[in-house]
Design a protein around this motif. Structure first.
Motif, PDB file in Angstrom:
ATOM      1  N   GLY A  22       1.092  -1.397  -0.029  1.00 43.76           N
ATOM      2  CA  GLY A  22       0.016  -0.071  -0.058  1.00 43.76           C
ATOM      3  C   GLY A  22       0.881   1.285  -0.059  1.00 43.76           C
ATOM      4  N   LEU A  23       2.041   1.315   0.681  1.00 45.92           N
ATOM      5  CA  LEU A  23       2.691   2.548   0.923  1.00 45.92           C
ATOM      6  C   LEU A  23       3.417   2.699  -0.495  1.00 45.92           C
ATOM      7  CD1 LEU A  23       4.513   4.573   2.246  1.00 45.92           C
ATOM      8  CD2 LEU A  23       6.217   2.882   3.003  1.00 45.92           C
ATOM      9  N   VAL A  24       3.981   1.640  -1.159  1.00 46.22           N
ATOM     10  CA  VAL A  24       4.610   1.779  -2.495  1.00 46.22           C
ATOM     11  C   VAL A  24       3.459   2.150  -3.763  1.00 46.22           C
ATOM     12  CG1 VAL A  24       5.978   0.676  -4.351  1.00 46.22           C
ATOM     13  CG2 VAL A  24       6.385   0.130  -1.958  1.00 46.22           C
ATOM     14  N   THR A  25       2.243   1.622  -3.525  1.00 42.72           N
ATOM     15  CA  THR A  25       1.177   2.006  -4.340  1.00 42.72           C
ATOM     16  C   THR A  25       0.952   3.207  -4.056  1.00 42.72           C
ATOM     17  OG1 THR A  25       0.531  -0.496  -4.263  1.00 42.72           O
ATOM     18  CG2 THR A  25      -1.121   1.291  -4.874  1.00 42.72           C
ATOM     19  N   ARG A  26       0.864   3.737  -2.734  1.00 41.26           N
ATOM     20  CA  ARG A  26       0.319   5.250  -2.821  1.00 41.26           C
ATOM     21  C   ARG A  26       1.267   5.993  -3.260  1.00 41.26           C
ATOM     22  NH1 ARG A  26      -4.588   6.705   0.103  1.00 41.26           N
ATOM     23  NH2 ARG A  26      -5.615   4.980  -0.379  1.00 41.26           N
ATOM     24  N   VAL A  27       2.597   5.893  -2.924  1.00 39.96           N
ATOM     25  CA  VAL A  27       3.683   6.786  -3.526  1.00 39.96           C
ATOM     26  C   VAL A  27       3.486   6.844  -5.226  1.00 39.96           C
ATOM     27  CG1 VAL A  27       6.248   6.831  -3.747  1.00 39.96           C
ATOM     28  CG2 VAL A  27       5.217   6.379  -1.784  1.00 39.96           C
ATOM     29  N   LEU A  28       3.441   5.516  -5.784  1.00 37.35           N
ATOM     30  CA  LEU A  28       3.125   5.727  -7.265  1.00 37.35           C
ATOM     31  C   LEU A  28       2.093   6.139  -7.817  1.00 37.35           C
ATOM     32  CD1 LEU A  28       4.309   1.754  -7.741  1.00 37.35           C
ATOM     33  CD2 LEU A  28       5.565   3.798  -8.311  1.00 37.35           C
ATOM     34  N   GLY A  29       0.963   6.293  -6.836  1.00 34.89           N
ATOM     35  CA  GLY A  29      -0.311   6.789  -7.128  1.00 34.89           C
ATOM     36  C   GLY A  29       0.013   8.293  -7.238  1.00 34.89           C
ATOM     37  N   PHE A  30       0.853   8.834  -6.233  1.00 36.12           N
ATOM     38  CA  PHE A  30       1.100  10.301  -6.155  1.00 36.12           C
ATOM     39  C   PHE A  30       2.013  10.611  -7.303  1.00 36.12           C
ATOM     40  CE2 PHE A  30       0.414  13.774  -3.176  1.00 36.12           C
ATOM     41  CZ  PHE A  30      -0.212  13.244  -2.219  1.00 36.12           C
ATOM     42  N   ILE A  31       2.752   9.944  -7.797  1.00 34.70           N
ATOM     43  CA  ILE A  31       3.565  10.288  -8.893  1.00 34.70           C
ATOM     44  C   ILE A  31       2.667  10.199 -10.162  1.00 34.70           C
ATOM     45  CG2 ILE A  31       5.391   9.117 -10.384  1.00 34.70           C
ATOM     46  CD1 ILE A  31       6.716   7.930  -7.930  1.00 34.70           C
ATOM     47  N   TYR A  51       0.745  -7.411  -4.856  1.00 31.86           N
ATOM     48  CA  TYR A  51       1.568  -7.456  -5.556  1.00 31.86           C
ATOM     49  C   TYR A  51       1.009  -7.106  -7.427  1.00 31.86           C
ATOM     50  CZ  TYR A  51       5.030  -9.943  -3.235  1.00 31.86           C
ATOM     51  OH  TYR A  51       5.779 -10.563  -2.143  1.00 31.86           O
ATOM     52  N   SER A  52      -0.290  -7.267  -7.050  1.00 36.55           N
ATOM     53  CA  SER A  52      -1.191  -6.994  -8.541  1.00 36.55           C
ATOM     54  C   SER A  52      -1.480  -5.622  -8.328  1.00 36.55           C
ATOM     55  CB  SER A  52      -2.531  -7.596  -8.445  1.00 36.55           C
ATOM     56  OG  SER A  52      -3.520  -7.537  -7.373  1.00 36.55           O
ATOM     57  N   GLN A  53      -1.947  -4.813  -7.078  1.00 32.61           N
ATOM     58  CA  GLN A  53      -2.013  -3.390  -6.958  1.00 32.61           C
ATOM     59  C   GLN A  53      -0.494  -2.716  -7.327  1.00 32.61           C
ATOM     60  OE1 GLN A  53      -2.806  -2.751  -2.893  1.00 32.61           O
ATOM     61  NE2 GLN A  53      -4.747  -3.637  -3.107  1.00 32.61           N
ATOM     62  N   LEU A  54       0.792  -3.073  -6.979  1.00 34.68           N
ATOM     63  CA  LEU A  54       1.785  -2.486  -7.300  1.00 34.68           C
ATOM     64  C   LEU A  54       2.084  -2.459  -8.967  1.00 34.68           C
ATOM     65  CD1 LEU A  54       4.480  -4.178  -4.752  1.00 34.68           C
ATOM     66  CD2 LEU A  54       3.606  -1.954  -4.924  1.00 34.68           C
ATOM     67  N   LEU A  55       1.711  -3.828  -9.479  1.00 27.49           N
ATOM     68  CA  LEU A  55       1.886  -3.740 -11.270  1.00 27.49           C
ATOM     69  C   LEU A  55       0.942  -2.954 -11.738  1.00 27.49           C
ATOM     70  CD1 LEU A  55       2.997  -5.407 -13.331  1.00 27.49           C
ATOM     71  CD2 LEU A  55       1.104  -7.050 -13.263  1.00 27.49           C
ATOM     72  N   GLU A  56      -0.305  -2.809 -11.473  1.00 27.59           N
ATOM     73  CA  GLU A  56      -1.324  -1.855 -11.702  1.00 27.59           C
ATOM     74  C   GLU A  56      -0.564  -0.308 -11.912  1.00 27.59           C
ATOM     75  OE1 GLU A  56      -5.087   0.561 -10.569  1.00 27.59           O
ATOM     76  OE2 GLU A  56      -4.938  -1.551  -9.589  1.00 27.59           O
ATOM     77  N   GLN A  57       0.116   0.042 -10.747  1.00 27.25           N
ATOM     78  CA  GLN A  57       0.442   1.454 -10.608  1.00 27.25           C
ATOM     79  C   GLN A  57       1.883   1.574 -11.553  1.00 27.25           C
ATOM     80  OE1 GLN A  57      -0.809   4.156  -9.232  1.00 27.25           O
ATOM     81  NE2 GLN A  57      -2.630   3.236  -8.348  1.00 27.25           N
ATOM     82  N   VAL A  58       2.438   0.504 -11.655  1.00 27.32           N
ATOM     83  CA  VAL A  58       3.691   0.551 -12.289  1.00 27.32           C
ATOM     84  C   VAL A  58       3.373   0.444 -13.728  1.00 27.32           C
ATOM     85  CG1 VAL A  58       5.747  -0.623 -13.286  1.00 27.32           C
ATOM     86  CG2 VAL A  58       5.102  -0.604 -10.702  1.00 27.32           C
TER      87      VAL A  58
END
Length: 519
Positions: free
Chosen positions: A15-24, A153-160
């Motif tokens: 979630g932390l990584v996803t939110r950071v990526l979401g902010f980007i 991991y699917s959330q991370l992949l989606e954001q990337v």
């Protein structure tokens, strides 16, 4: 280490990584298409959420709860039946709502959103419906098994994938107009969801212990009891989410018409709404990844404990989730409030929306409690009560927005006040419902001490802000955030708001502390 803590930690990290990526992602959108383009994107985005809510039909929570209970009894056949019936429901809904969205998009953009430029972002949403239909079922299945890694991991992949495409698509479509660039941003989100689904399908195929296609239609035909069990949770859950999504869907519509009554031009209204919902709100909602992680892990954890009649464990898990929400949300509120202008300028290149953060941040602590409380209600078969609470909050929120935003003295500030009133009311209603249905001790000391620590570290932050006036903005953000965080954590440890068991439950940290600190 319990499955609840382990699952929460996995989701927290993701979630932390996803939110950071979401902010980007949001920074890229804001810098490429500006406040007006963000306004168009955010006016169409509630429709995206509404479509997702309808398609999911509250099934992720229902699947998670029922799979956890079936898994506790070792009933693999029941798990398969839950999965097949859920897939049949969501796929049927996606076949219905995909063409409906395509047909209704021109009317929505022209007459309800009052800005015809939202048509293309709305059309870009349509392909996501069948994708989310399947991915939501798979996420619910993995969460019910208390295996949080695939969903994380699917959330991370989606954001990337989304971030990789967002700059390219917005830049490619921008020469044709802001509305096309906003549609490009929405299309990047759709492709990100597709990548997430492909990953979930791959992981499901590798880990499943049964064949889904074998006797698929037989299971659907004989799944009446399973359907009923799913609907007991899914209907009230989707009711709560539907109410929230419908309220969010109508929010830009009410805002547009209210600001028009106040004499605000359409372009100015879109820009103001973009500043509030596209700049300020994402900043305030950034820490909610913690409470969302807690909530996702809380449903199967409480459901399993309830299935095994472990009522003391249920109370402990609820207290644990609320305490974590309190201390993490408190730190977030302090940092965001003190550094609001610096954070907005550093991220968006503009201080637009700072005034909304200053006004909303102190009460946003209530928002961080909302997800864990709702998850607890759903796991304890009180989803219907949660739905009623959400309905009351949504009606009050929209009413306050209309009453205040239509007055020239308030304008877009009236919208911010309406949002505050809405989430504070729903959180208080959820808390009252939980107390009434399931009596447990409220540790007032924890709340009072946390508020005092927040106030003290907030004052420290303002002193540091003046002291570091000559330091570069980015450096001062890092220094002040670090000092506030360290002081906040030390005070939490001294007041025992963070306890030995909390630290020992975290891998690596727990091993180190058990060897040295707590010998």
């Amino acid at each position: 280490m319990s499955k609840f803590i382990q699952g929460t930690i996995i989701l927290l990290a993701a979630g932390l990584v996803t939110r950071v990526l979401g902010f980007i992602n949001r920074i890229v959108i804001a810098r490429f298409i500006g406040a007006e383009g963000v306004g168009l994107y955010m006016m169409a985005f509630p429709t995206f959420i509404l479509v997702v809510t309808i398609t999911q039909f509250g099934l992720p929570v229902a699947i998670s709860k029922n799979v956890a209970e079936a898994d506790a009894k070792g009933d693999t056949a029941k798990t398969k039946k839950i999965l097949i019936v859920s897939l049949a429901i969501t796929l049927a809904l996606s076949l219905l709502f995909t063409p409906a969205l395509l047909l209704l998009a021109p009317y929505l953009s022209q007459h309800l959103l009052t800005d015809s430029r939202t048509l293309f972002p709305l059309l870009a949403i349509a392909p996501v419906v069948p994708i989310i239909a399947v991915s939501s079922v798979l996420r619910g299945y993995f969460q019910g098994k208390q295996n949080m890694k695939p969903a994380a991991y699917s959330q991370l992949l989606e954001q990337v994938v989304r971030i990789t495409l967002i700059a390219a698509l917005t830049k490619a479509f921008l020469p044709y107009g802001i509305e096309y660039a906003a549609a490009g941003a929405m299309l990047a989100a759709v492709i990100g969801e597709l990548a997430s689904l492909i990953y979930l399908l791959t992981m499901f195929k590798l880990k499943k212990k049964f064949r889904v296609r074998k006797q698929f239609f037989k299971y659907v035909h004989e799944g009446k009891s399973t359907f009923k069990q799913l609907m007991e949770v899914a209907l009230p859950t989707t009711g709560s989410r539907m109410i929230g999504s419908i309220a969010w869907f109508f929010e830009p519509i009410v805002v547009a018409h209210s600001l028009a009554l106040a004499g605000v031009a359409t372009a100015v209204a879109t820009q103001g709404y973009g500043a509030l919902t596209g700049f300020a709100m994402p900043m305030l909602m950034l820490p909610s990844f913690i409470t969302i992680a807690l909530s996702t892990s809380l449903v199967p954890a409480i459901s399993e404990a309830k299935s095994n009649n472990q009522f003391n464990l249920i109370e402990y898990r609820i207290h644990q989730a609320l305490r974590f929400s309190l201390i993490t949300g408190g730190l977030a509120v302090v940092v965001i409030f003190v550094l609001s202008e610096q954070l907005m300028t550093a991220m968006y290149g503009s201080s637009t929306g700072t005034e909304f953060i200053k006004m909303m941040a102190p009460l946003f602590l209530f928002y961080y409690f909302q997800s864990p409380l709702q998850a607890a209600l759903q796991a304890l078969d009180l989803a219907r009560a949660a739905m009623i609470n959400s309905l009351i909050g949504a009606v009050v929120k929209i009413s306050v927005i209309f009453l205040l935003a239509s007055q020239p003295a308030f304008g877009i500030t009236g919208v911010a006040i309406g949002l505050i009133v809405g989430f504070v009311l729903v959180t208080l209603l959820h808390f009252a419902t939980l107390l009434k249905a399931y009596s447990f001790t409220i540790h007032i000391r924890e709340y009072v001490l946390t508020v005092l620590i927040m106030f003290g570290t907030g004052m420290l932050g303002y002193w540091l802000l003046e002291y570091l006036d000559n330091v570069s903005m980015v450096a001062s953000i890092f220094i002040i955030t670090a000092i506030i965080s360290v002081c906040y954590i030390i005070l939490l440890l001294l007041t025992r708001l963070i306890r030995k068991n909390d630290l020992l439950s975290i891998p690596w940290i727990g091993k180190t502390l058990s060897k040295f600190a707590f010998k």
